[in-house]
Design a protein around this motif. Structure first.
Motif, PDB file in Angstrom:
ATOM      1  N   GLY A 247      24.478   8.793  42.565  1.00 20.15           N
ATOM      2  CA  GLY A 247      24.454   7.482  43.200  1.00 20.15           C
ATOM      3  C   GLY A 247      24.189   7.554  44.683  1.00 20.15           C
ATOM      4  O   GLY A 247      23.333   6.838  45.214  1.00 20.15           O
TER       5      GLY A 247
ATOM      6  N   ARG B  19      27.176  -5.813  32.965  1.00 18.77           N
ATOM      7  CA  ARG B  19      25.731  -5.704  32.908  1.00 18.77           C
ATOM      8  C   ARG B  19      25.067  -6.987  33.382  1.00 18.77           C
ATOM      9  O   ARG B  19      25.660  -8.069  33.346  1.00 18.77           O
TER      10      ARG B  19
ATOM     11  N   HIS C  10      26.525  -4.290  39.230  1.00 16.69           N
ATOM     12  CA  HIS C  10      26.714  -3.582  37.970  1.00 16.69           C
ATOM     13  C   HIS C  10      27.297  -2.190  38.232  1.00 16.69           C
ATOM     14  O   HIS C  10      26.869  -1.480  39.141  1.00 16.69           O
TER      15      HIS C  10
ATOM     16  N   ARG D   5      27.298   1.246  37.974  1.00 16.12           N
ATOM     17  CA  ARG D   5      26.319   2.291  37.676  1.00 16.12           C
ATOM     18  C   ARG D   5      26.390   3.292  38.809  1.00 16.12           C
ATOM     19  O   ARG D   5      27.267   3.192  39.680  1.00 16.12           O
ATOM     20  N   ASP D   6      25.495   4.263  38.835  1.00 16.55           N
ATOM     21  CA  ASP D   6      25.570   5.316  39.855  1.00 16.55           C
ATOM     22  C   ASP D   6      25.547   4.759  41.269  1.00 16.55           C
ATOM     23  O   ASP D   6      26.195   5.288  42.171  1.00 16.55           O
ATOM     24  N   GLN D   7      24.779   3.694  41.505  1.00 14.04           N
ATOM     25  CA  GLN D   7      24.596   3.158  42.845  1.00 14.04           C
ATOM     26  C   GLN D   7      25.638   2.112  43.234  1.00 14.04           C
ATOM     27  O   GLN D   7      25.502   1.464  44.281  1.00 14.04           O
TER      28      GLN D   7
ATOM     29  N   GLN E  91      34.339  -0.385  29.857  1.00 14.00           N
ATOM     30  CA  GLN E  91      33.870   0.154  31.133  1.00 14.00           C
ATOM     31  C   GLN E  91      34.892   1.135  31.708  1.00 14.00           C
ATOM     32  O   GLN E  91      36.097   0.994  31.498  1.00 14.00           O
TER      33      GLN E  91
ATOM     34  N   GLU F 230      18.984  -4.990  38.421  1.00  8.68           N
ATOM     35  CA  GLU F 230      20.348  -4.956  38.954  1.00  8.68           C
ATOM     36  C   GLU F 230      20.431  -5.517  40.364  1.00  8.68           C
ATOM     37  O   GLU F 230      21.296  -6.349  40.668  1.00  8.68           O
TER      38      GLU F 230
END
Length: 458
Positions: free
Chosen positions: A21, A283, A299, A301-303, A326, A419
C-alpha cells in the motif's frame, strides 16, 4: 560471520518485508546468532514479528535511515518490546533513546558491521547503512537515497529547499555509485510510494545495475540531474507534512493493539454530534447501494492508509462502517501506521438502517449511459497526461476537499478502477452535490465503450 559467498547473503539472511500500500520495504537481517537487525521497520510489525518468530530471532538492533514522512517508525516499539538498540542519525535530533550515528560511524553486529554513510537529499539527516563482512561490502540500505530506477523526492521540507536538497541528492548518489558494482542495494521506497519511486516490480538492485539503468545516475551534470529529478515530482499525501516530526519525537509505544468495539446507531449519532467522521470501508458497490449521509468512502485495501491520512486530520475521531468478514485488525493497523489513533468503533449498514437511519446512494454508471454528463477525473497528473477523456476536468483526489465548488453538480467521476472515484463522490455528496455518478472502470473502458480515443498530454 565469515561468508565464502557474499552474493548469497540476501537469500539466506535478509528478508524484505514489503508494504504494497505505501510502496515501502522494511528489512529483517538474520545475524546468525539468534539476533536480528531491523531496518526501516514501520509501526505495523506483524509481518516482521512473524518472520522473526519463524526464524527464532530476537531483534537486537532497529535502524532508521531517515525521519520517515510516509509511515510511523516501529523502532521504538522494538526497543520497548525486544530491548532493541535504535540506530539513527545524530543530525535527526530525535528526542528518545537511541545510538546517534554520524558519517563513518560503525556498529559491531557480532561478526557483521554496519557503517553509517551520510547521504542527504531526501531528508537533511539521511543515512545509508553499508553492511560489511570484514572488508567486503554485502549490501547497502539506501532508504530514500538511491532507489530502483530513480532517487526519492527532495521537496518534503518545502518547495523552497527542493533544489538545494536535489543537489545534495546528486552528491549522495555519486557517493553510493563508487561502491563496488556487486554491492546489493536495499532501498526503503519502491513502486507505489509517493516518494517518487517509478513503477516496476523490482524493489532491490545492485550498484552495477543502477549505474547501467538509472537515468539519474546517467545525468551528464548536476544541473541536468536537478532538472530531471524536480521535473518528476508529483503530489504527495498531506500527512507527509506531519509524520516526520512525530517520528523525531517518537510515536507512542503501544501496550496492545487498540480494538474496534461494536457501536449502536445511537452511539454513532452521539459521536457525530461530538465531531466524529464516518469512514465507510466497504466495497465500492456496497457504498453505492446505500450509505450513511456524509460518510467518506475509503475501501479497505492496500492503499487505505494513504487515502485516510490524506483526506482526514489525524486527530479526527473515526467511526467505521464495515461489512461482515472484513479484517478488523488490518483496518486498525492501517490507521495506526499513519497516526490515526482516535478509533471510536464500528457498525454495519444493516444496524444503521434497522434503527431508522437515513441512507443515500451513488449511481454506478457505464460509459454508454453517461450521455453528456460532465466528467471529473480524480487521478494523478501523470495518469492524466498518459490519457484522459476529452473535455474532462482534472482535479486530483487529494486536492478535491478544497475544490469541491469547482466540480460540476452532476459530475461523472472516474479514476482508474473506481475506488478513488467513489471516495471523490462521497466528498462531493458531503459538499451538497446530489446528482453525482461514478464511472464503472476507467478511461480505457470509456474509450472502448464509446469508440473515441483518449487525449494525451497536459
Amino acid at each position: 560471520m565469515a561468508l565464502e559467498d557474499p552474493m548469497g547473503f540476501a537469500d539466506d539472511h535478509l528478508v524484505p518485508l514489503v508494504d504494497n500500500g505505501l510502496g515501502n520495504s522494511a528489512y529483517l537481517v538474520d545475524l546468525g546468532d539468534g539476533r536480528a537487525l531491523a531496518v526501516d521497520a514501520a509501526r505495523d510489525l506483524r509481518g516482521l514479528r512473524a518472520e522473526a518468530e519463524r526464524r527464532e530471532l530476537t531483534v537486537a538492533f532497529a535502524a532508521d535511515t531517515h525521519l520517515h514522512a510516509d509511515f510511523l517508525t516501529g523502532a521504538l516499539q522494538l526497543a520497548a518490546d525486544d530491548g532493541a538498540t535504535v540506530l539513527a542519525s545524530a543530525a535527526g535530533r530525535r528526542t528518545f533513546a537511541h545510538r546517534a550515528l554520524a558519517d563513518g560511524d560503525e556498529v559491531d553486529l557480532g561478526g557483521l558491521t554496519l557503517r553509517a554513510l551520510a547521504t542527504p537529499g531526501h531528508t537533511d539527516e539521511h543515512l545509508s547503512f553499508l553492511l560489511l563482512d570484514g572488508a567486503r561490502e554485502l549490501g547497502v540500505f539506501t532508504g530514500g537515497s538511491l532507489i530502483v530506477g530513480s532517487a526519492a523526492r527532495t521537496d518534503l521540507l518545502g518547495a523552497e529547499r527542493a533544489e538545494e536538497l536535489a543537489r545534495a541528492q546528486y552528491r549522495s548518489l555519486r557517493r553510493l555509485a563508487r561502491l563496488p558494482d556487486a554491492t546489493a542495494v536495499w532501498p526503503t521506497h519502491g513502486a507505489g510510494s509517493f516518494c517518487s519511486a517509478p513503477p516496476g516490480a523490482e524493489r532491490t538492485t545492485t550498484i552495477g545495475a543502477q549505474k547501467r539503468a538509472n537515468a539519474l545516475l546517467a545525468a551528464r551534470d548536476e544541473d541536468s540531474f536537478v532538472r530531471e529529478l524536480l521535473g518528476s515530482l508529483g503530489s504527495y499525501p498531506a500527512y507527509f507534512d506531519r509524520l516526520a516530526e512525530i517520528n523525531r519525537r517518537g510515536p507512542e509505544v503501544l501496550d496492545a493493539t487498540p480494538s474496534l468495539p461494536g457501536l449502536s446507531a445511537a452511539d454513532v449519532r452521539r459521536l457525530l454530534g461530538e465531531g466524529a467522521r464516518i469512514v465507510d470501508v466497504r466495497r465500492v458497490q456496497d457504498f453505492a447501494a446505500g450509505h450513511i449521509p456524509g460518510a467518506l468512502s475509503v475501501h479497505l485495501r492496500d492503499q487505505f492508509a494513504t487515502w485516510l491520512g490524506w483526506l482526514l486530520p489525524e486527530d479526527t475521531p473515526l467511526v467505521f462502517v464495515t461489512a461482515p468478514g472484513q479484517d478488523l485488525a488490518e483496518l486498525t493497523w492501517q490507521c495506526l501506521k499513519t497516526g490515526h489513533e482516535r478509533l471510536c468503533g464500528r457498525l454495519t449498514m444493516d444496524a444503521w438502517t434497522a434503527d431508522g437511519g437515513e441512507s443515500e446512494t451513488v449511481d454506478l454508471m457505464t460509459a454508454d449511459r453517461a450521455g453528456d454528463r460532465p466528467v471529473l477525473d480524480v487521478r494523478q497528473r501523470f495518469e492524466w497526461d498518459a490519457g484522459h477523456i476529452p473535455g474532462a476536468l482534472g482535479i486530483e483526489l487529494g486536492d478535491l476537499p478544497a475544490r469541491t465548488d469547482e466540480a460540476p453538480s452532476s459530475a461523472l467521476v472516474h479514476c482508474a478502477h473506481g475506488e478513488r472515484a467513489m471516495t471523490a463522490a462521497s466528498l462531493l455528496q458531503r459538499a451538497s452535490h446530489r446528482d453525482v455518478a461514478v464511472l464503472e472502470g476507467g478511461p480505457d473502458d470509456w474509450s472502448r465503450a464509446t469508440g473515441r480515443p483518449l487525449q494525451q498530454g497536459t
